[in-house]
Design a protein around this motif. Structure first.
Motif, mmCIF file in Angstrom:
data_model
loop_
_atom_site.group_PDB
_atom_site.id
_atom_site.type_symbol
_atom_site.label_atom_id
_atom_site.label_comp_id
_atom_site.label_asym_id
_atom_site.label_seq_id
_atom_site.Cartn_x
_atom_site.Cartn_y
_atom_site.Cartn_z
ATOM 1 N N HIS A 25 0.819 -1.215 0.000
ATOM 2 C CA HIS A 25 0.000 0.000 0.000
ATOM 3 C C HIS A 25 0.853 1.266 0.000
ATOM 4 O O HIS A 25 0.346 2.349 -0.303
ATOM 5 N N ARG A 27 3.790 1.430 -1.742
ATOM 6 C CA ARG A 27 4.620 1.467 -2.943
ATOM 7 C C ARG A 27 4.060 2.397 -4.000
ATOM 8 O O ARG A 27 4.794 2.890 -4.851
ATOM 9 N N ASP A 28 2.763 2.611 -3.973
ATOM 10 C CA ASP A 28 2.137 3.472 -4.986
ATOM 11 C C ASP A 28 0.974 4.201 -4.318
ATOM 12 O O ASP A 28 -0.129 3.673 -4.221
ATOM 13 N N TYR A 30 -1.326 7.932 -3.680
ATOM 14 C CA TYR A 30 -1.796 9.184 -4.261
ATOM 15 C C TYR A 30 -2.133 10.116 -3.102
ATOM 16 O O TYR A 30 -2.971 9.788 -2.259
ATOM 17 N N ASN A 65 12.531 12.860 -12.037
ATOM 18 C CA ASN A 65 11.076 13.022 -12.025
ATOM 19 C C ASN A 65 10.682 14.496 -12.067
ATOM 20 O O ASN A 65 9.658 14.862 -12.649
ATOM 21 N N ARG A 82 1.736 11.576 -6.871
ATOM 22 C CA ARG A 82 1.807 10.122 -6.875
ATOM 23 C C ARG A 82 3.234 9.719 -6.564
ATOM 24 O O ARG A 82 4.178 10.276 -7.112
ATOM 25 N N GLY A 83 3.409 8.742 -5.660
ATOM 26 C CA GLY A 83 4.754 8.331 -5.293
ATOM 27 C C GLY A 83 4.722 7.132 -4.363
ATOM 28 O O GLY A 83 3.776 6.345 -4.373
ATOM 29 N N ASP A 84 5.765 7.007 -3.548
ATOM 30 C CA ASP A 84 5.833 5.923 -2.566
ATOM 31 C C ASP A 84 6.399 6.467 -1.268
ATOM 32 O O ASP A 84 7.057 7.520 -1.252
ATOM 33 N N GLN A 99 6.845 10.923 -7.513
ATOM 34 C CA GLN A 99 7.201 10.553 -8.879
ATOM 35 C C GLN A 99 6.525 11.462 -9.901
ATOM 36 O O GLN A 99 7.108 11.794 -10.921
ATOM 37 N N THR A 100 5.281 11.876 -9.623
ATOM 38 C CA THR A 100 4.578 12.837 -10.480
ATOM 39 C C THR A 100 3.944 13.896 -9.602
ATOM 40 O O THR A 100 3.649 13.666 -8.426
ATOM 41 N N SER A 299 10.032 -6.001 -13.958
ATOM 42 C CA SER A 299 8.961 -6.361 -13.008
ATOM 43 C C SER A 299 9.452 -7.264 -11.894
ATOM 44 O O SER A 299 8.759 -7.476 -10.909
ATOM 45 N N TYR A 305 12.042 -1.739 -8.426
ATOM 46 C CA TYR A 305 12.224 -0.427 -7.771
ATOM 47 C C TYR A 305 13.722 -0.154 -7.602
ATOM 48 O O TYR A 305 14.243 -0.086 -6.486
#
Length: 453
Positions: A25, A27-28, A30, A65, A82-84, A99-100, A299, A305
């Motif tokens: 949860h 790792r990615d 928002y 980024n 969005r990131g981790d 990341q964005t 992957s 990562y």
């Protein structure tokens, strides 16, 4: 097995970090929040705090980024990120790795457009005083645009129809996509190396994303620095870009730009450009296959990562760089203080006083030297006078004044009659002259000697 139940801080922090990294949860994620304490490092990394009414979250966005963000992040902006989330071991705190980033409530493109427009306007890049005049009858025209499409076709047709005497040189340029900005700047700079009278820079219509390369600061500055007058012809009549404001003249469309560049002359000339679609298809298929293989490879762990492997080192380098900069400043400050102290010490030892003291000592020594020289000269004079009196008293001339004379034989003084023989010539020196004599007889005065003896 050790009986010590206590963990080191490092071990505990590593354990917590592994927990964060293992949580899918985190790792990615928002996140929406307000930017605070934004710091854009010279390396391109962006450090900031994301906050809302009750919480604050430290965050970082690395340069790779950050280059994808269209606008300049500023404190007070509400953004969508969005990131981790993971733990930065050096400080033991968790933080968000963005990341964005998108602006909330206002489009990224519109915000970036307004920010750059305000910046360049303050610098005077839009001022009319910088606009260059256009020649009435241009001989050579450079066209910076895509080598295919409606824009270049309309420009060439219009130029040849209106004024076929002008030589047209096309600078094939990417006008859309990630490489478009660099391509446009390089084409403008390349055209400025030749003697063109007019340059048309533009492309056909499209979405704001398609036209975005002409809203970039590097493109704007390349247009401003051009020695060749430029007509901006980007999109349709309703489209407005930063390039339009900086250019020496703005045209509503590429066709309008060609009409503004040359006087009217009806004549058509079609220019055919072809591409080898087979090569593109082959390249596309190869890229697709390689991309599939790459996705399959990336992957897998830890390639999924890879940036997490070097994140701590990047932050450690940044912190070490900041520490080094602070140490340099402190060292410089200490050097200035030491220099000021030495200046004060030097001021206390006035060279003028030292010179005066040395001059006084030199004057005293000069007087003493003169006195010693005078005394020595007087002593030497007295010694010379005494020696001259003694020499005068012992002089043979004084004896000769009393009637004595000196005999010489061949330049040698004759001291005895035994030194001469009868018949030899002598020179007799007296006080008032010399006599030349010949020995006729030797007479010895020693007792018992005869004339030969």
């Amino acid at each position: 097995m050790s009986s010590d139940p206590y963990l080191s801080v490092k071990a505990l922090t590593k354990y917590i970090k592994k927990k964060f990294d293992a949580d899918p949860h985190l790792r990615d994620v928002y996140v929406k929040g307000e930017l605070s304490n934004v710091k854009i490092h010279t390396s391109g990394h962006i450090y900031f705090t994301l906050k809302d009414n009750s919480s604050r979250l430290p965050a970082v966005m690395f340069a790779a980024n950050a280059r994808t963000v269209k606008f300049k992040p500023e404190s007070g902006m509400t953004v969508l990120i969005r990131g981790d989330v993971t733990v930065y071991e050096a400080s033991g705190q968790y933080q968000l790795y963005a990341q964005t980033m998108q602006a909330d409530g206002i489009g990224d493109y519109y915000l970036a457009f307004e920010q750059l427009k305000e910046k360049l306007a303050k610098e005077g890049l839009f001022n009319a005083v910088h606009k260059k005049p256009f020649p009435r009858f241009p001989e050579k025209i450079a066209v910076v645009t895509a080598p295919t499409g409606a824009a270049v076709r309309d420009i060439c047709i219009t130029l040849n129809r209106r004024y076929p005497l002008a030589k047209i040189v096309i600078y094939p340029t990417l006008v859309q996509g990630a490489q478009a900005i660099q391509s446009i700047v390089q084409s403008i700079q390349a055209a400025n190396k030749s003697d063109y009278d007019v340059m048309i820079v533009g492309r056909g219509g499209g979405s704001i994303e398609d036209l975005w390369a002409f809203n970039d600061e590097a493109v704007a500055r390349a247009i401003f620095q051009s020695r060749i007058p430029i007509i901006s012809a980007v999109g349709h009549e309703t489209d407005t870009t930063i390039a339009d404001f900086v250019a020496d003249l703005r045209a509503a469309t590429p066709t309008a730009a060609a009409e503004l560049a040359v006087p009217s002359k009806a004549e058509l000339l079609e220019r055919l450009l072809s591409y080898r679609t087979g090569m593109y298809r082959m390249a596309s298929n190869t890229i697709t296959k390689e991309k599939t293989a790459l996705n399959r490879l990336t992957s897998s762990m830890p390639f999924a990562y890879p940036d997490r492997l070097y994140r701590p080192f990047i932050e450690r380098v940044e912190r070490a760089t900041d520490s080094l900069q602070r140490e340099v400043v402190q060292t410089y400050r200490r050097s200035r203080e030491q220099h000021a102290y030495l200046d004060r010490q030097l001021a206390g030892r006035s060279p003028e006083n030292l010179i005066k003291q040395s001059a006084s000592e030199l004057d005293h020594l000069q007087r003493r030297l003169d006195s010693l020289i005078g005394q020595s000269l007087r002593n030497r004079t007295q010694q010379l006078s005494s020696a001259m009196r003694t020499l005068d008293a012992l002089s043979p001339l004084k004896i000769m004044d009393r009637g004595y004379s000196i005999s010489y034989k061949g330049g040698q003084v004759v001291k005895s009659v035994t030194q001469v023989e009868e018949g030899e010539s002598l020179t007799i020196s007296m006080k008032d002259g010399n006599l030349a004599a010949t020995v006729t007889e030797r007479i010895l005065t020693s007792k018992g000697d005869n004339k030969d003896g």
